[in-house]
Motif scaffolding. Structure first.
Motif, short mmCIF file in Angstrom:
data_model
loop_
_atom_site.label_atom_id
_atom_site.label_comp_id
_atom_site.label_asym_id
_atom_site.label_seq_id
_atom_site.Cartn_x
_atom_site.Cartn_y
_atom_site.Cartn_z
N GLN A 17 -18.23 26.38 30.27
CA GLN A 17 -18.24 26.66 28.82
C GLN A 17 -18.34 25.31 28.11
N THR A 18 -19.38 25.12 27.34
CA THR A 18 -19.64 23.81 26.75
C THR A 18 -18.72 23.52 25.56
N GLY A 19 -18.62 22.24 25.22
CA GLY A 19 -17.83 21.83 24.07
C GLY A 19 -18.59 22.06 22.78
N MET A 20 -18.03 22.89 21.90
CA MET A 20 -18.66 23.21 20.61
C MET A 20 -17.65 22.93 19.50
N GLY A 21 -18.02 22.06 18.56
CA GLY A 21 -17.12 21.71 17.47
C GLY A 21 -16.60 22.91 16.71
N TYR A 22 -15.30 22.97 16.49
CA TYR A 22 -14.61 24.04 15.77
C TYR A 22 -14.64 25.38 16.52
N ALA A 42 -13.76 20.71 22.87
CA ALA A 42 -14.58 19.91 21.95
C ALA A 42 -13.65 19.05 21.11
N SER A 43 -13.74 17.72 21.28
CA SER A 43 -12.78 16.84 20.61
C SER A 43 -13.37 16.07 19.44
N ALA A 44 -14.70 16.15 19.23
CA ALA A 44 -15.33 15.31 18.22
C ALA A 44 -14.81 15.59 16.81
N THR A 45 -14.38 16.83 16.55
CA THR A 45 -13.89 17.18 15.22
C THR A 45 -12.37 17.08 15.13
N LEU A 70 -16.45 14.30 24.72
CA LEU A 70 -16.24 13.12 23.88
C LEU A 70 -17.55 12.66 23.28
N ARG A 71 -17.45 12.02 22.13
CA ARG A 71 -18.61 11.32 21.56
C ARG A 71 -18.57 9.88 22.05
#
Length: 349
Positions: A17-22, A42-45, A70-71
């Motif tokens: 399951q991919t990282g999706m913001g929010y 998803a940690s970017a947000t 991560l970004r």
């Protein structure tokens, strides 16, 4: 089903399951991993403290392994890697290729690395730097991707690198898993399909828009964050596509101001983030400002439930999805379909 992916990360089924913001918060990640897949947070947000809290919440809900997205261009990327090391997170995934120092930092701390790539040469480059796996996303996928479809990109990368390759872009069922394995992939990764589950935090009204979308209901636009981004086609997105350059820049500035307030950033910190985002990428300052405001557009639609004023990242596969199962139901269904498909192929042989 045992593959190089399941051996590498320790999950039961070769489904990521991919990282999706929010979207990919602690709840969705824990539900995926507990069901035997591999969830990615998803940690970017999130702020650094929020990432730590989310990691601990996933751990409270399940003992299964999971990863964190991560970004690589985040100003505090090294601090975030150090957090993953301290927390014993299994894998760090990256939307943009990490530099060698970040890869080495992860490896020294026992954290696996898996960047996303959209071209064979990018896969070869990061493989040479020592990453543990690559996620190959074809043009059908949501988010930032290249124009080459998965069926053409995947075999190129499988033939080029000697590490596990995870296929993304257009997958939603057991047939797709078997097809990816036939190409030589070690598993599949899905974003939109996991977004459209009962464990996803996205509101029901927004989910209904996804379910109603046809296969042609997405568009790749550069008007969201300055680089190609596949989103659901809505009146708001159509307006972005047809807006003039001056209007687009003014809108981007408003969103950047809103994001600064939302994230609690000072103006110098926002400018530093902008300079970091431009590093190694041919982005104008206008594109950088657009990128800074993108989280506000995503949050407006995905969190606040106001799609008429925001954007919704989506893969083309949204046009093939018709229901909202739990993560456990979805993964069980995919594995059952895959076994049935393999049995049929064996019978033919």
């Amino acid at each position: 089903m045992r593959t190089p992916l399941t051996d590498l990360v320790g999950c039961r089924h070769p489904i990521v399951q991919t990282g999706m913001g929010y979207v990919s918060g602690a709840g969705l990640v824990a539900a995926t991993s507990a069901a035997g897949g591999f969830g990615i947070l998803a940690s970017a947000t999130m702020s650094l403290d929020e990432v730590g809290a989310a990691i601990r919440e996933v751990r409270r809900r399940t003992e299964a392994p999971f990863g964190v997205n991560l970004r690589a261009d985040a100003p505090d990327a090294r601090e975030r890697v150090d957090l993953l090391v301290r927390e014993g997170v299994r894998l760090a995934s990256f939307a943009l290729a990490p530099d060698r120092e970040l890869i080495r930092r992860c490896a020294d701390g026992g954290v696996l690395t898996m960047p996303s790539v959209g071209a064979r040469r990018h896969a070869e480059k990061v493989a040479g730097w020592g990453v543990d796996a690559v996620l190959v996303q074809g043009g059908e996928g949501g988010g930032h991707t290249g124009p080459v479809p998965t069926t053409l990109l995947l075999p190129q990368v499988v033939d080029a690198v000697g590490i596990p390759v995870v296929a993304a872009g257009g997958f939603f069922d057991g047939r797709g898993l078997v097809a990816a394995l036939a190409y030589g992939a070690a598993g599949i990764a899905m974003g939109t399909r996991f977004l459209l589950t009962s464990d996803s935090p996205v509101g029901d009204e927004v989910k209904r828009l996804y379910l109603a979308a046809p296969v042609t209901g997405t568009v790749v636009t550069t008007r969201v964050d300055g680089v190609p981004h596949r989103v659901l086609r809505t009146p708001f997105v159509d307006a972005l596509e047809h807006s003039g350059r001056a209007a687009g820049l003014a809108r981007a500035l408003r969103h950047a101001v809103a994001f600064r307030r939302l994230a609690g950033l000072s103006w110098p910190a926002l400018l530093r983030a902008g300079r970091t985002a431009r590093h190694g990428r041919e982005l104008s300052w206008a594109q950088t400002v657009m990128a800074a405001g993108t989280p506000v557009l995503l949050r407006t639609a995905m969190v606040e439930g106001r799609p008429e004023y925001g954007v919704m990242s989506a893969g083309q596969v949204a046009g093939l999805i018709e229901d909202l199962p739990s993560c456990a139901e979805l993964i069980d269904r995919i594995m059952r379909e895959a076994e049935e498909r393999l049995a049929r192929l064996t019978a033919v042989r």
